[in-house]
Design a protein around this motif. Sequence first.
Motif, PDB file in Angstrom:
ATOM      1  N   SER A   1      29.232  -1.583  -9.689  1.00 53.59           N
ATOM      2  CA  SER A   1      29.586  -2.705  -9.419  1.00 53.59           C
ATOM      3  C   SER A   1      29.323  -3.310  -8.177  1.00 53.59           C
ATOM      4  N   PHE A   2      29.794  -2.180  -6.906  1.00 48.14           N
ATOM      5  CA  PHE A   2      29.673  -2.924  -5.711  1.00 48.14           C
ATOM      6  C   PHE A   2      28.136  -2.992  -5.338  1.00 48.14           C
ATOM      7  N   GLU A   3      27.137  -2.251  -6.096  1.00 42.80           N
ATOM      8  CA  GLU A   3      26.036  -2.140  -5.534  1.00 42.80           C
ATOM      9  C   GLU A   3      25.512  -3.523  -6.083  1.00 42.80           C
ATOM     10  N   ILE A   4      25.805  -4.008  -7.592  1.00 40.67           N
ATOM     11  CA  ILE A   4      25.485  -5.273  -7.890  1.00 40.67           C
ATOM     12  C   ILE A   4      25.854  -6.312  -6.989  1.00 40.67           C
ATOM     13  N   ILE A   5      27.124  -6.230  -6.548  1.00 42.23           N
ATOM     14  CA  ILE A   5      27.655  -7.218  -5.580  1.00 42.23           C
ATOM     15  C   ILE A   5      26.928  -7.450  -4.372  1.00 42.23           C
ATOM     16  N   GLY A   6      26.655  -6.305  -3.731  1.00 42.07           N
ATOM     17  CA  GLY A   6      25.643  -6.057  -2.453  1.00 42.07           C
ATOM     18  C   GLY A   6      24.369  -6.923  -2.680  1.00 42.07           C
TER      19      GLY A   6
ATOM     20  N   GLU B   1      23.339  -9.237  -5.297  1.00 37.66           N
ATOM     21  CA  GLU B   1      23.546 -10.455  -5.189  1.00 37.66           C
ATOM     22  C   GLU B   1      23.970 -11.282  -3.979  1.00 37.66           C
ATOM     23  N   LEU B   2      24.725 -10.820  -3.323  1.00 39.01           N
ATOM     24  CA  LEU B   2      24.908 -11.431  -2.119  1.00 39.01           C
ATOM     25  C   LEU B   2      23.682 -11.609  -1.004  1.00 39.01           C
ATOM     26  N   GLN B   3      22.892 -10.402  -1.057  1.00 38.13           N
ATOM     27  CA  GLN B   3      21.647 -10.524  -0.651  1.00 38.13           C
ATOM     28  C   GLN B   3      20.797 -11.599  -0.927  1.00 38.13           C
ATOM     29  N   LYS B   4      20.729 -11.691  -2.438  1.00 42.16           N
ATOM     30  CA  LYS B   4      19.766 -12.667  -3.069  1.00 42.16           C
ATOM     31  C   LYS B   4      20.307 -14.126  -2.839  1.00 42.16           C
ATOM     32  N   ARG B   5      21.631 -14.259  -2.506  1.00 44.55           N
ATOM     33  CA  ARG B   5      22.114 -15.622  -2.091  1.00 44.55           C
ATOM     34  C   ARG B   5      21.971 -15.826  -0.432  1.00 44.55           C
ATOM     35  N   GLY B   6      21.398 -14.985   0.113  1.00 47.47           N
ATOM     36  CA  GLY B   6      21.178 -14.990   1.557  1.00 47.47           C
ATOM     37  C   GLY B   6      22.446 -14.852   2.492  1.00 47.47           C
ATOM     38  N   ILE B   7      23.549 -14.277   1.921  1.00 48.56           N
ATOM     39  CA  ILE B   7      24.683 -14.300   2.412  1.00 48.56           C
ATOM     40  C   ILE B   7      25.183 -12.774   3.186  1.00 48.56           C
ATOM     41  N   VAL B   8      25.351 -12.771   4.444  1.00 52.98           N
ATOM     42  CA  VAL B   8      25.423 -11.832   5.348  1.00 52.98           C
ATOM     43  C   VAL B   8      27.126 -11.691   5.701  1.00 52.98           C
TER      44      VAL B   8
ATOM     45  N   GLU C   1      33.398  -6.342   5.189  1.00 55.52           N
ATOM     46  CA  GLU C   1      32.481  -6.016   3.954  1.00 55.52           C
ATOM     47  C   GLU C   1      33.584  -5.637   2.844  1.00 55.52           C
ATOM     48  N   ALA C   2      34.209  -4.660   3.139  1.00 57.57           N
ATOM     49  CA  ALA C   2      34.912  -3.856   2.233  1.00 57.57           C
ATOM     50  C   ALA C   2      36.049  -4.997   1.280  1.00 57.57           C
ATOM     51  N   VAL C   3      36.625  -5.759   2.277  1.00 55.39           N
ATOM     52  CA  VAL C   3      37.492  -6.805   1.731  1.00 55.39           C
ATOM     53  C   VAL C   3      36.754  -7.909   0.933  1.00 55.39           C
ATOM     54  N   THR C   4      35.887  -8.384   1.406  1.00 56.41           N
ATOM     55  CA  THR C   4      35.102  -9.428   0.603  1.00 56.41           C
ATOM     56  C   THR C   4      34.465  -8.875  -0.535  1.00 56.41           C
ATOM     57  N   LYS C   5      33.996  -7.874  -0.544  1.00 56.41           N
ATOM     58  CA  LYS C   5      33.223  -7.337  -1.744  1.00 56.41           C
ATOM     59  C   LYS C   5      34.328  -6.883  -2.673  1.00 56.41           C
ATOM     60  N   ARG C   6      35.511  -6.585  -2.450  1.00 60.32           N
ATOM     61  CA  ARG C   6      36.375  -6.186  -3.382  1.00 60.32           C
ATOM     62  C   ARG C   6      37.164  -7.650  -3.932  1.00 60.32           C
ATOM     63  N   VAL C   7      37.169  -8.412  -3.194  1.00 60.18           N
ATOM     64  CA  VAL C   7      37.928  -9.715  -3.644  1.00 60.18           C
ATOM     65  C   VAL C   7      36.792 -10.066  -4.856  1.00 60.18           C
ATOM     66  N   ILE C   8      35.576  -9.977  -4.639  1.00 59.88           N
ATOM     67  CA  ILE C   8      34.467 -10.490  -5.521  1.00 59.88           C
ATOM     68  C   ILE C   8      34.456  -9.712  -6.950  1.00 59.88           C
ATOM     69  N   HIS C   9      34.649  -8.325  -6.558  1.00 63.49           N
ATOM     70  CA  HIS C   9      34.791  -7.351  -7.444  1.00 63.49           C
ATOM     71  C   HIS C   9      35.925  -7.735  -8.632  1.00 63.49           C
TER      72      HIS C   9
ATOM     73  N   TYR D   1      34.275 -16.729  -2.845  1.00 63.96           N
ATOM     74  CA  TYR D   1      35.062 -16.032  -1.678  1.00 63.96           C
ATOM     75  C   TYR D   1      34.267 -15.542  -0.477  1.00 63.96           C
ATOM     76  N   ALA D   2      32.752 -15.318  -0.768  1.00 70.81           N
ATOM     77  CA  ALA D   2      32.194 -14.930   0.185  1.00 70.81           C
ATOM     78  C   ALA D   2      31.857 -16.003   1.394  1.00 70.81           C
TER      79      ALA D   2
END
Lengths: 211, 211
Positions: free
Chosen positions: A16-21, A23-30, A36-44, A51-52
Amino acid sequence: MEKILYCKPGEIEGKSFEIIGEELQKRGIVIPKEQEAVTKRVIHTTADFDYAETLVFSEHAVEKARQLILEGADIVTDTNMALAGINKKVLARFGGKAHCFMADETVASLAKERNVTRAAVSMEFAAKLHKPVIFAVGNAPTALLRLYDYIQDGTFLPAFVIGVPVGFVNVEAAKERILETSVPHIVNRGRKGGSNVAAAICNALLYELGR
Amino acid sequence: MEKILYCKPGEIEGKSFEIIGEELQKRGIVIPKEQEAVTKRVIHTTADFDYAETLVFSEHAVEKARQLILEGADIVTDTNMALAGINKKVLARFGGKAHCFMADETVASLAKERNVTRAAVSMEFAAKLHKPVIFAVGNAPTALLRLYDYIQDGTFLPAFVIGVPVGFVNVEAAKERILETSVPHIVNRGRKGGSNVAAAICNALLYELGR
């Protein structure tokens, strides 16, 4: 029909965290490394990439919150759901405890007497713990407003505020108040948030320390 | 700065539901009367209007779920957070109990032994309650897949399935499986959902009965 991936228990979170990473990249969000750990866990926890863009971290917020946990800070939340979700074992390893005073009968009767919310009164109970407290507000804007009053009048200073109540009335304004203060914080701007988000942020802070 | 509305405790929820109703109208979304309490409470819990378009109700789902509660059905959920959020007092008034077997030690050891998730095993525990069960799945797609297998092989029939796990792996596919069945259900299509959504749906069903 969409196929089911065979996963061993425990593998799903990593995937799941791989997929989130990705998709963030695809959306151009850095996301800044520290956040990272906080934002990704909230999206998870929400499957919501908004939330990003809406999570706001004060300077070195994650580092400061983790330092507080290492020093034994307690966590006080305004919902029993968040309390249920926070990893209390990892917190206890550093001497911290998680509390929610919402179901306390004294809180309820004082709130009724004074015609304020239980959430506001429960913040006052937290202020009397006499140790550093990380507040994780996932529900009640009145909890944030009570903390804001404390910060303004200087009678009590929260060590850290996770300000992620959800809702339609006073929620956005209460979050903006906290963003103005110099208290270290993680706040989700706008209407979104919730007890699940509050717990996810706490756990993202805890898990790195628990490993 | 945005002003804070003065609200008496208890007024905020009513105002929030008014705002949600207005915004649904502005978006041109009409929720069928029977589904309104559930959909609005989910939006209230998440501040996310996507749910108005992704929640799927089987025929007369709300009526059927309420009938089950009136007849004393239990609720079994796959997360302790949802368990914390469900209004157990109202449920108990009709003879129902809420359960979550995720923290049960036997569940954990059986899951390890068989290399499956605790959520899957906890559904098997629920199947042995020998009374009608409303399942409220807010986290684990594997819980829904275990229920789907039960439904397919006919060994156990859930009385009702609230299928709202959140996530990125197998979540969408597991929900689609439940949508295929003839078991009465409320399912949120797509990735979104969560323990907060599961609890909100249960409470929307309960509150109407508790008034």
